[in-house]
Design a protein around this motif. Structure first.
Motif, PDB file in Angstrom:
ATOM      1  N   LEU A  70      -3.665   9.132   9.240  1.00 58.89           N
ATOM      2  CA  LEU A  70      -3.535   8.397   7.993  1.00 58.89           C
ATOM      3  C   LEU A  70      -4.935   7.996   7.540  1.00 58.89           C
ATOM      4  O   LEU A  70      -5.742   7.540   8.353  1.00 58.89           O
ATOM      5  CB  LEU A  70      -2.683   7.138   8.199  1.00 58.89           C
ATOM      6  CG  LEU A  70      -2.383   6.293   6.961  1.00 58.89           C
ATOM      7  CD1 LEU A  70      -1.383   7.017   6.054  1.00 58.89           C
ATOM      8  CD2 LEU A  70      -1.826   4.930   7.364  1.00 58.89           C
ATOM      9  N   SER A  71      -5.238   8.186   6.267  1.00 62.69           N
ATOM     10  CA  SER A  71      -6.589   7.874   5.785  1.00 62.69           C
ATOM     11  C   SER A  71      -6.790   6.365   5.672  1.00 62.69           C
ATOM     12  O   SER A  71      -5.889   5.614   5.272  1.00 62.69           O
ATOM     13  CB  SER A  71      -6.832   8.521   4.418  1.00 62.69           C
ATOM     14  OG  SER A  71      -5.994   7.933   3.433  1.00 62.69           O
ATOM     15  N   LEU A  72      -7.979   5.914   6.025  1.00 60.46           N
ATOM     16  CA  LEU A  72      -8.395   4.523   5.834  1.00 60.46           C
ATOM     17  C   LEU A  72      -9.874   4.542   5.489  1.00 60.46           C
ATOM     18  O   LEU A  72     -10.715   4.898   6.321  1.00 60.46           O
ATOM     19  CB  LEU A  72      -8.153   3.678   7.091  1.00 60.46           C
ATOM     20  CG  LEU A  72      -8.469   2.178   6.924  1.00 60.46           C
ATOM     21  CD1 LEU A  72      -7.485   1.317   7.700  1.00 60.46           C
ATOM     22  CD2 LEU A  72      -9.894   1.855   7.391  1.00 60.46           C
ATOM     23  N   HIS A  73     -10.178   4.221   4.232  1.00 55.57           N
ATOM     24  CA  HIS A  73     -11.564   4.262   3.774  1.00 55.57           C
ATOM     25  C   HIS A  73     -11.836   3.072   2.866  1.00 55.57           C
ATOM     26  O   HIS A  73     -10.963   2.208   2.664  1.00 55.57           O
ATOM     27  CB  HIS A  73     -11.866   5.593   3.069  1.00 55.57           C
ATOM     28  CG  HIS A  73     -10.826   6.014   2.074  1.00 55.57           C
ATOM     29  ND1 HIS A  73     -10.641   5.362   0.873  1.00 55.57           N
ATOM     30  CD2 HIS A  73      -9.896   7.005   2.118  1.00 55.57           C
ATOM     31  CE1 HIS A  73      -9.674   5.945   0.208  1.00 55.57           C
ATOM     32  NE2 HIS A  73      -9.182   6.945   0.940  1.00 55.57           N
ATOM     33  N   ASP A  74     -13.048   3.022   2.324  1.00 52.28           N
ATOM     34  CA  ASP A  74     -13.469   1.861   1.534  1.00 52.28           C
ATOM     35  C   ASP A  74     -12.542   1.571   0.366  1.00 52.28           C
ATOM     36  O   ASP A  74     -12.369   0.413  -0.028  1.00 52.28           O
ATOM     37  CB  ASP A  74     -14.892   2.068   0.998  1.00 52.28           C
ATOM     38  CG  ASP A  74     -15.939   1.955   2.096  1.00 52.28           C
ATOM     39  OD1 ASP A  74     -15.682   1.227   3.077  1.00 52.28           O
ATOM     40  OD2 ASP A  74     -17.009   2.585   1.981  1.00 52.28           O
ATOM     41  N   HIS A  75     -11.945   2.608  -0.212  1.00 56.62           N
ATOM     42  CA  HIS A  75     -11.170   2.432  -1.443  1.00 56.62           C
ATOM     43  C   HIS A  75      -9.704   2.065  -1.212  1.00 56.62           C
ATOM     44  O   HIS A  75      -9.030   1.627  -2.137  1.00 56.62           O
ATOM     45  CB  HIS A  75     -11.257   3.703  -2.300  1.00 56.62           C
ATOM     46  CG  HIS A  75     -12.665   4.106  -2.633  1.00 56.62           C
ATOM     47  ND1 HIS A  75     -13.476   3.336  -3.443  1.00 56.62           N
ATOM     48  CD2 HIS A  75     -13.412   5.163  -2.234  1.00 56.62           C
ATOM     49  CE1 HIS A  75     -14.666   3.918  -3.557  1.00 56.62           C
ATOM     50  NE2 HIS A  75     -14.645   5.020  -2.826  1.00 56.62           N
ATOM     51  N   ASN A  76      -9.208   2.233   0.008  1.00 53.33           N
ATOM     52  CA  ASN A  76      -7.792   1.913   0.241  1.00 53.33           C
ATOM     53  C   ASN A  76      -7.577   0.946   1.399  1.00 53.33           C
ATOM     54  O   ASN A  76      -6.431   0.662   1.759  1.00 53.33           O
ATOM     55  CB  ASN A  76      -6.985   3.191   0.471  1.00 53.33           C
ATOM     56  CG  ASN A  76      -7.261   3.854   1.817  1.00 53.33           C
ATOM     57  OD1 ASN A  76      -8.079   3.380   2.599  1.00 53.33           O
ATOM     58  ND2 ASN A  76      -6.584   4.956   2.085  1.00 53.33           N
ATOM     59  N   GLU A  77      -8.677   0.430   1.982  1.00 53.51           N
ATOM     60  CA  GLU A  77      -8.533  -0.356   3.212  1.00 53.51           C
ATOM     61  C   GLU A  77      -7.729  -1.635   3.018  1.00 53.51           C
ATOM     62  O   GLU A  77      -6.958  -2.033   3.898  1.00 53.51           O
ATOM     63  CB  GLU A  77      -9.906  -0.691   3.799  1.00 53.51           C
ATOM     64  CG  GLU A  77      -9.795  -1.378   5.150  1.00 53.51           C
ATOM     65  CD  GLU A  77     -11.129  -1.721   5.765  1.00 53.51           C
ATOM     66  OE1 GLU A  77     -11.128  -2.438   6.785  1.00 53.51           O
ATOM     67  OE2 GLU A  77     -12.173  -1.310   5.221  1.00 53.51           O
ATOM     68  N   ARG A  78      -7.895  -2.277   1.884  1.00 50.13           N
ATOM     69  CA  ARG A  78      -7.167  -3.525   1.676  1.00 50.13           C
ATOM     70  C   ARG A  78      -5.654  -3.303   1.752  1.00 50.13           C
ATOM     71  O   ARG A  78      -4.927  -4.063   2.403  1.00 50.13           O
ATOM     72  CB  ARG A  78      -7.548  -4.141   0.328  1.00 50.13           C
ATOM     73  CG  ARG A  78      -7.137  -5.602   0.168  1.00 50.13           C
ATOM     74  CD  ARG A  78      -7.622  -6.141  -1.158  1.00 50.13           C
ATOM     75  NE  ARG A  78      -9.053  -6.099  -1.282  1.00 50.13           N
ATOM     76  CZ  ARG A  78      -9.876  -7.020  -0.777  1.00 50.13           C
ATOM     77  NH1 ARG A  78      -9.391  -8.038  -0.107  1.00 50.13           N
ATOM     78  NH2 ARG A  78     -11.174  -6.915  -0.953  1.00 50.13           N
ATOM     79  N   ALA A  79      -5.173  -2.254   1.102  1.00 51.19           N
ATOM     80  CA  ALA A  79      -3.738  -1.954   1.140  1.00 51.19           C
ATOM     81  C   ALA A  79      -3.318  -1.447   2.513  1.00 51.19           C
ATOM     82  O   ALA A  79      -2.242  -1.801   3.024  1.00 51.19           O
ATOM     83  CB  ALA A  79      -3.397  -0.917   0.071  1.00 51.19           C
ATOM     84  N   ARG A  80      -4.162  -0.624   3.115  1.00 50.48           N
ATOM     85  CA  ARG A  80      -3.833  -0.074   4.432  1.00 50.48           C
ATOM     86  C   ARG A  80      -3.764  -1.167   5.502  1.00 50.48           C
ATOM     87  O   ARG A  80      -2.998  -1.061   6.470  1.00 50.48           O
ATOM     88  CB  ARG A  80      -4.887   0.953   4.834  1.00 50.48           C
ATOM     89  CG  ARG A  80      -4.793   2.278   4.099  1.00 50.48           C
ATOM     90  CD  ARG A  80      -3.643   3.111   4.603  1.00 50.48           C
ATOM     91  NE  ARG A  80      -3.781   4.499   4.192  1.00 50.48           N
ATOM     92  CZ  ARG A  80      -2.969   5.134   3.381  1.00 50.48           C
ATOM     93  NH1 ARG A  80      -1.928   4.471   2.863  1.00 50.48           N
ATOM     94  NH2 ARG A  80      -3.149   6.397   3.075  1.00 50.48           N
ATOM     95  N   ALA A  81      -4.591  -2.217   5.373  1.00 48.19           N
ATOM     96  CA  ALA A  81      -4.608  -3.274   6.382  1.00 48.19           C
ATOM     97  C   ALA A  81      -3.224  -3.880   6.553  1.00 48.19           C
ATOM     98  O   ALA A  81      -2.731  -4.039   7.679  1.00 48.19           O
ATOM     99  CB  ALA A  81      -5.628  -4.354   5.996  1.00 48.19           C
ATOM    100  N   GLU A  82      -2.575  -4.193   5.451  1.00 45.74           N
ATOM    101  CA  GLU A  82      -1.232  -4.783   5.537  1.00 45.74           C
ATOM    102  C   GLU A  82      -0.223  -3.769   6.049  1.00 45.74           C
ATOM    103  O   GLU A  82       0.627  -4.086   6.887  1.00 45.74           O
ATOM    104  CB  GLU A  82      -0.820  -5.309   4.168  1.00 45.74           C
ATOM    105  CG  GLU A  82       0.516  -6.036   4.189  1.00 45.74           C
ATOM    106  CD  GLU A  82       0.817  -6.736   2.883  1.00 45.74           C
ATOM    107  OE1 GLU A  82       1.952  -7.248   2.748  1.00 45.74           O
ATOM    108  OE2 GLU A  82      -0.064  -6.771   2.003  1.00 45.74           O
TER     109      GLU A  82
END
Length: 297
Positions: A70-82
């Protein structure tokens, strides 16, 4: 007493069935640098969060790891964290990897780790390769104290102001830099630090690993004579300032903001640079920078 392979796996996995985030360091070049514990963990987890899934898929295939990505990068990390935090809270085991080296060191992952820590969920670090530590260990510069600044600002005015603010710092300075900005950065290092010793580490652990040692202008001249020396990702290390009586070595916040403003750096970016160099909240630095700007009108 040496650990057996079984004990390595047990240490890596922790309690059976307990959800956790495993922060896994991956190689920065040489694939043999990944630890047995890291491989065992990547084979055990339910999911792997990666900065670039296409890049990481090649490493994982080489290791025989089949966990979904699953991708986790600067642009989606906030949503991915939850999203990932909720899965971990339900008992899933997730690994976090970056494109190379140790996650969170100038790479994504802070928001996720912080989200989990605030909620009392397990975060388990697996040590391994890190370009910063690898470079410092072989540079020949003092390492009892060093100051890591990550990537310098991309815009020249902000970069020069940031370096000027560090001119009196007595600890060894370390930065990451890309090949397309290394020559400009060397010019700015020469302006800020004069003939102070600079060590460049490039292509660490790879076939063409190189350490270049000299002052900034000398290294720049060498690079222009041999363009191959500008290839690869760089760790830039600068000798700390000599101790001088009567100088505290501390950076003056107002002077930094004034220098950034004089260089044409906007209030928002100046606040970000000041917060990174001196600590504190960006909002507070923004207010100080805005006040300084209004006072000059």
């Amino acid at each position: 007493m040496a650990e057996t392979s079984d004990s390595i796996v047990h240490t890596a996995t922790g309690s059976h069935g307990a959800g956790a985030l495993y922060v896994v360091a991956t190689p920065i070049g040489n694939l043999d640098d990944i630890s047995a514990r890291a491989v065992a963990t990547l084979k055990m987890v339910d999911l792997i969060a990666a900065e670039d899934t296409r890049h990481s898929a090649r490493l994982l295939a080489h290791l025989g790891v089949r966990a979904p990505l699953l991708s986790l990068h600067d642009h989606n990390e906030r949503a991915r964290a939850e999203q990932l935090g909720e899965r971990i809270a339900r008992g899933e085991r997730v690994a976090l990897i970056s494109d190379a080296g140790t996650p969170l060191i100038s790479d994504p992952g802070y928001r996720l780790v912080n989200w989990l820590r605030e909620r009392g969920l397990a975060v388990i670090p697996l040590p391994g390769a890190c370009a910063l530590i690898t470079a410092l260990s072989a540079a020949g510069l003092p390492t009892d104290r060093f100051r890591f600044e990550g990537f310098l600002p991309a815009k020249r005015g902000a970069r020069r102001a940031a370096l000027e603010a560090l001119r009196r710092e007595r600890a060894t300075l370390a930065f990451y830099e890309s090949p397309h900005r290394i020559e400009e950065t060397l010019e700015d290092l020469a302006e800020a630090f004069g003939e102070r010793r600079v060590v460049l580490a490039r292509e660490l652990t790879k076939r063409f690993e190189t350490f270049l040692d000299g002052d900034a202008l000398g290294l720049l001249a060498r690079m222009r004579e041999d363009p191959d020396q500008a290839r690869g990702e760089f760790v830039v290390m600068v000798e700390g300032a000599a101790e001088q009586t009567g100088e505290s070595g501390e950076v003056d916040g107002e002077a930094l903001l004034a220098a950034l403003a004089e260089s044409g750096v906007g209030v928002k970016q100046a606040a970000a640079v000041a917060a990174r160099l001196l600590g504190g909240r960006k909002q507070e630095w923004y207010a100080r920078a805005q006040s300084l700007k209004e006072g000059e009108r």
